[in-house]
Design a protein around this motif. Structure first.
Motif, PDB file in Angstrom:
ATOM      1  N   UNK A 163       7.003   7.833  -0.532  1.00 25.94           N
ATOM      2  CA  UNK A 163       7.606   6.500  -0.523  1.00 25.94           C
ATOM      3  C   UNK A 163       7.563   5.812  -1.876  1.00 25.94           C
ATOM      4  N   UNK A 164       6.485   5.999  -2.577  1.00 24.98           N
ATOM      5  CA  UNK A 164       6.356   5.293  -3.829  1.00 24.98           C
ATOM      6  C   UNK A 164       7.257   5.815  -4.937  1.00 24.98           C
ATOM      7  N   UNK A 165       7.897   6.926  -4.680  1.00 27.43           N
ATOM      8  CA  UNK A 165       8.701   7.522  -5.746  1.00 27.43           C
ATOM      9  C   UNK A 165      10.175   7.206  -5.594  1.00 27.43           C
ATOM     10  N   UNK A 166      10.561   6.545  -4.551  1.00 29.65           N
ATOM     11  CA  UNK A 166      11.979   6.297  -4.342  1.00 29.65           C
ATOM     12  C   UNK A 166      12.518   5.369  -5.416  1.00 29.65           C
ATOM     13  N   UNK A 184       0.826  -1.208   0.000  1.00 29.27           N
ATOM     14  CA  UNK A 184       0.000   0.000   0.000  1.00 29.27           C
ATOM     15  C   UNK A 184       0.858   1.256   0.000  1.00 29.27           C
ATOM     16  N   UNK A 185       0.510   2.180  -0.861  1.00 26.53           N
ATOM     17  CA  UNK A 185       1.165   3.487  -0.862  1.00 26.53           C
ATOM     18  C   UNK A 185       0.390   4.397   0.084  1.00 26.53           C
ATOM     19  N   UNK A 186       0.984   4.803   1.197  1.00 20.00           N
ATOM     20  CA  UNK A 186       0.251   5.654   2.135  1.00 20.00           C
ATOM     21  C   UNK A 186      -0.291   6.900   1.439  1.00 20.00           C
ATOM     22  N   UNK A 187      -1.418   7.373   1.910  1.00 18.81           N
ATOM     23  CA  UNK A 187      -2.052   8.520   1.259  1.00 18.81           C
ATOM     24  C   UNK A 187      -2.646   9.445   2.312  1.00 18.81           C
ATOM     25  N   UNK A 221      10.825  12.783  -1.553  1.00 15.22           N
ATOM     26  CA  UNK A 221       9.786  12.124  -2.334  1.00 15.22           C
ATOM     27  C   UNK A 221       8.910  11.224  -1.484  1.00 15.22           C
TER      28      UNK A 221
END
Lengths: 259, 285
Positions: free
Chosen positions: A256-259, A105-108, A254
């Motif tokens: 988390x999903x962009x690392x 899951x990508x936190x939002x 960035x």
């Protein structure tokens, strides 16, 4: 005495547009952990002001009280909530009983929400909040973090014309005891038509001057230091800033999903 | 730990806008992003034909070009009066939302760039001038539709939304409100599960494949689910006689997202330099 009239709305019918009035919030003060000082809360509040200055989306819990009606639509697999504001929608999944695996899951700013009906109460469980994105302050005190857990109870009242929503926040980093408050939304009747939200342009200099007029000089510096120009390598730090800017959040980090 | 998520692929591609890459990414992520708990989901293996749910464009026609797909459409045949007005290619209220059209200045960095070299596509991002209205032609970002009691609510993941009223109301006189990015829409569900939408009040401008639209143009969209519920065709039908010499139609196809998919969030932060940056193509072998 005759048979009572059937309610105009079913006990599980929360689809519609809902708005808050001036006397529809019952919010006690939160009981916070001893380590949550006024300085801590002030820093979070400053962060929210900086988010406002840059037109960042609201997220939870601010989207639930944004000054305009909230659109709730119940579907086959989810309940979808959209505010008339700059915010991500809330997807409350009713087709699963477990949260998405945190490894995936990508936190939002609105988290991962699952919901189910327990008798006449729709219970929503939310985790997976982003550590920085969105307005962080919680009504009554405290703020959300990546470890926050929110449980909401939605229940219709007054023949379906009022929707009570009880919010209960827990967070081992913030609250000493669960923090509970209640909003009571009134159903907007008739063929309501959402309007376009008021625009927000972070590059509008006149707007910026107006918004920052109420900022302290230090906060104004923080707000402007948050900007990292497009094209700047993400590993690079923001441009050199006076010492007072060192407290600025590293907004360029960035997600988390962009690392 | 490096996490390969749908966001990893998609956010890196937003600013560059390479639709073909997005389509490829979408195909890839649907093989990669399904959480282990998918089997526990209460999603029937055989779906009824419904437009409701989570959809993503995975058609690969025209891959490798920004307008590769729309180039395959039959170009609009316009009346002489409008032949000069229509923009080529895109249009049709694509995208929208916070980072969409009108979102700040476009940087002048349009020159060639080597593989591995990022560049600024948009210097000022995340400005939305009262938008928060979803476009009409969903891009490679997934879209999600809920059929509520009185409306179909459609969202993408950047915060914009669109409503299609299903409560029997009629289209209002376009003069009573300013046109918007997604206009004013009414619709109904047909026996085969298709959602037929009539729209007006959309901001004037270009329509895909060389068409044009005025605020009081009425047009039809048909969301047609496949019999197995796994695919969706979105067909546009323009037939404003002031503009079109013959009806202008084109369509996109979508696939239902895999069980266990969830709506992502595109959090538009104007202070984040990645928002205005191009994709970074890898060095070629």
């Amino acid at each position: 005495m005759g048979t009572p009239a059937a309610p105009p709305y079913g006990l599980h019918d929360i689809s519609g547009y809902w708005e808050l009035g001036s006397d529809t919030r019952s919010v006690p003060p939160a009981v916070l952990l001893p380590g949550i000082t006024k300085a801590t809360l002030d820093k979070v509040a400053d962060g929210d002001l900086i988010s406002m200055r840059w037109c960042r989306p609201l997220g939870m819990p601010a989207m639930m009280d944004n000054g305009r009606p909230l659109d709730i639509q119940q579907g086959r697999w989810e309940v979808l909530m959209t505010p008339e504001a700059n915010s991500s929608p809330r997807h409350i999944y009713t087709n699963r009983t477990q949260h998405i695996n945190p490894d995936i899951f990508d936190p939002s700013s609105v988290g991962d929400s699952i919901g189910h009906w327990d008798s006449d109460t729709f219970i929503v469980d939310t985790i997976g909040f982003h550590p920085k994105n969105g307005r962080m302050l919680i009504p009554g005190g405290g703020y959300r973090t990546e470890t926050s857990h929110l449980v909401e109870q939605y229940k219709l009242m007054k023949n379906g014309s009022v929707l009570s929503v009880t919010f209960t926040w827990t967070d081992p980093k913030v609250f000493k005891t669960p923090h509970t408050y209640e909003f009571r939304y009134t159903r907007v009747t008739g063929k309501y038509e959402p309007r376009q939200a008021v625009g927000c342009d972070p590059w509008d200099e006149d707007r910026t001057a107006f918004v920052e007029r109420a900022f302290s000089p230090a906060l104004k510096q923080q707000a402007e230091a948050a900007l990292v120009k497009a094209g700047t390598p993400v590993s690079a730090k923001p441009a050199a800033a006076p010492a007072t800017k060192s407290a600025a959040k590293p907004a360029a980090k960035p997600a988390p999903g962009r690392k | 730990m490096h996490r390969l998520t749908r966001n990893t692929l998609r956010l890196s591609a937003y600013s560059g806008g390479t639709l073909a890459l997005l389509a490829a990414a979408a195909l890839f992520l649907h093989g990669q992003g399904v959480p282990p708990s998918a089997q526990e989901l209460d999603v029937p293996s055989v779906l009824p034909p419904t437009v409701e749910g989570d959809w993503v464009r995975t058609d690969t026609h025209g891959s490798g070009s920004f307008d590769g797909l729309t180039k395959t459409f039959t170009p609009a045949t316009l009346t002489p009066e409008y032949a000069g007005r229509a923009g080529a290619g895109r249009g049709g209220g694509r995208g929208g939302g916070r980072g969409g059209p009108g979102g700040g200045q476009q940087a002048a960095d349009t020159g060639p760039h080597k593989a591995g070299e990022p560049y600024v596509v948009r210097a000022q991002t995340c400005a939305y001038g009262g938008g928060v209205q979803l476009g009409l032609e969903y891009d490679s970002e997934g879209f999600h539709m809920v059929l509520g009691k009185d409306e179909a609510l459609v969202v993408q993941e950047r915060g914009a939304s669109r409503r299609i009223y299903l409560d029997g109301r009629t289209l209002p006189d376009p003069s009573v409100r300013p046109p918007t990015g997604s206009g004013y829409s009414i619709g109904h569900i047909e026996p085969n599960g298709a959602l037929v939408v009539e729209t007006t009040d959309v901001t004037a401008g270009g329509v895909t494949a060389g068409g044009y639209r005025l605020p009081d143009t009425h047009f039809i969209q048909r969301y047609i689910p496949s019999a197995d519920g796994k695919h969706l065709t979105l067909r546009f039908e323009y037939n404003d006689p002031r503009i079109y010499a013959k009806p202008h139609t084109y369509e996109f196809t979508f696939d239902r997202m895999a069980a266990g998919s969830y709506a992502l969030e595109e959090f538009c932060d104007a202070t984040d330099p990645l928002n205005g940056q191009s994709i970074v193509p890898p060095e070629q072998q």
